[in-house]
Design an enzyme around this catalytic site. Structure first.
Site, PDB file in Angstrom:
ATOM      1  N   ASP A 189       0.881  -1.156   0.000  1.00  0.00           N
ATOM      2  CA  ASP A 189       0.000   0.000   0.000  1.00  0.00           C
ATOM      3  C   ASP A 189       0.925   1.213   0.000  1.00  0.00           C
ATOM      4  O   ASP A 189       2.067   1.132   0.462  1.00  0.00           O
ATOM      5  CB  ASP A 189      -0.868  -0.036   1.254  1.00  0.00           C
ATOM      6  CG  ASP A 189      -1.687   1.217   1.443  1.00  0.00           C
ATOM      7  OD1 ASP A 189      -2.321   1.680   0.478  1.00  0.00           O
ATOM      8  OD2 ASP A 189      -1.693   1.746   2.571  1.00  0.00           O
ATOM      9  N   ASP A 214       0.025   5.119   0.725  1.00  0.00           N
ATOM     10  CA  ASP A 214      -0.193   6.124   1.764  1.00  0.00           C
ATOM     11  C   ASP A 214      -0.434   5.484   3.125  1.00  0.00           C
ATOM     12  O   ASP A 214      -1.336   4.670   3.289  1.00  0.00           O
ATOM     13  CB  ASP A 214      -1.364   7.017   1.378  1.00  0.00           C
ATOM     14  CG  ASP A 214      -1.127   7.709   0.043  1.00  0.00           C
ATOM     15  OD1 ASP A 214       0.034   8.016  -0.272  1.00  0.00           O
ATOM     16  OD2 ASP A 214      -2.109   7.941  -0.687  1.00  0.00           O
TER      17      ASP A 214
END
Length: 174
Positions: free
Chosen positions: A8, A10
């Site tokens: 992922d 952010d």
């Protein structure tokens, strides 16, 4: 077949900044560069998957995402590391930009980005991981048959190693 670690973006690779799209607002999380380098050094593809609804909301254009992702890889290269691919979902059903205001299969927790990467890179999901900071990341991993690793802060590198070592689906790291 290849094995991969899906990151992922952010809140995992970089410090959380709401609707991050500018290089000057980007800060790597602790151990992020080392985690990517570990993947490169241990025959894991390092692939980013990230929801970027700011595009559908009209906050920034896709070109900003591309520029930021290119910069991320430039930064990693300075440390002998690289990302093999970056997939992002610019969609949001209630978005303001008509082109992106759709229901899609790529917005996490749906597994569309993982499945596309699986096809593009011949990835064996049973030997792959998704590391992320949210429930939707873990749900996405499960939906695609990968192992989800929850990142809650601290060293991303240490979290990745612990997650791989806890996974009883594969043999210990060689």
């Amino acid at each position: 077949m290849n094995k991969a670690v899906f990151f992922d973006r952010d809140g995992t690779l970089n410090e959380e900044v709401h609707f991050l799209h500018r290089i000057e607002d980007f800060t790597w999380t602790e151990g992020a560069i080392e985690a990517v380098k570990f993947c490169n050094d241990h025959n894991y593809l390092a692939i980013v998957i990230t929801n970027q609804s700011g595009v559908a909301r009209g906050y920034y254009p896709e070109a900003d995402i591309m520029k930021l992702h290119q910069w991320m890889n430039e930064q990693l290269r300075e440390h002998g590391a690289h990302l093999d691919a970056i997939y992002y979902c610019p969609h949001l059903a209630e978005g303001k930009i008509r082109k992106y205001a759709i229901e899609c299969d790529c917005r996490k927790p749906r597994p569309g980005m993982l499945l596309r990467a699986q096809k593009d890179f011949d990835v064996d999901m049973s030997k792959s991981y998704l590391i992320g900071d949210g429930d939707r990341d873990i749900q996405c991993a499960q939906a695609a048959g990968a192992c989800g690793i929850r990142y809650t802060g601290g060293s991303l590198y240490a979290t990745l190693l612990k997650g791989i070592q806890r996974d009883n689906r594969i043999e210990a790291l060689s």
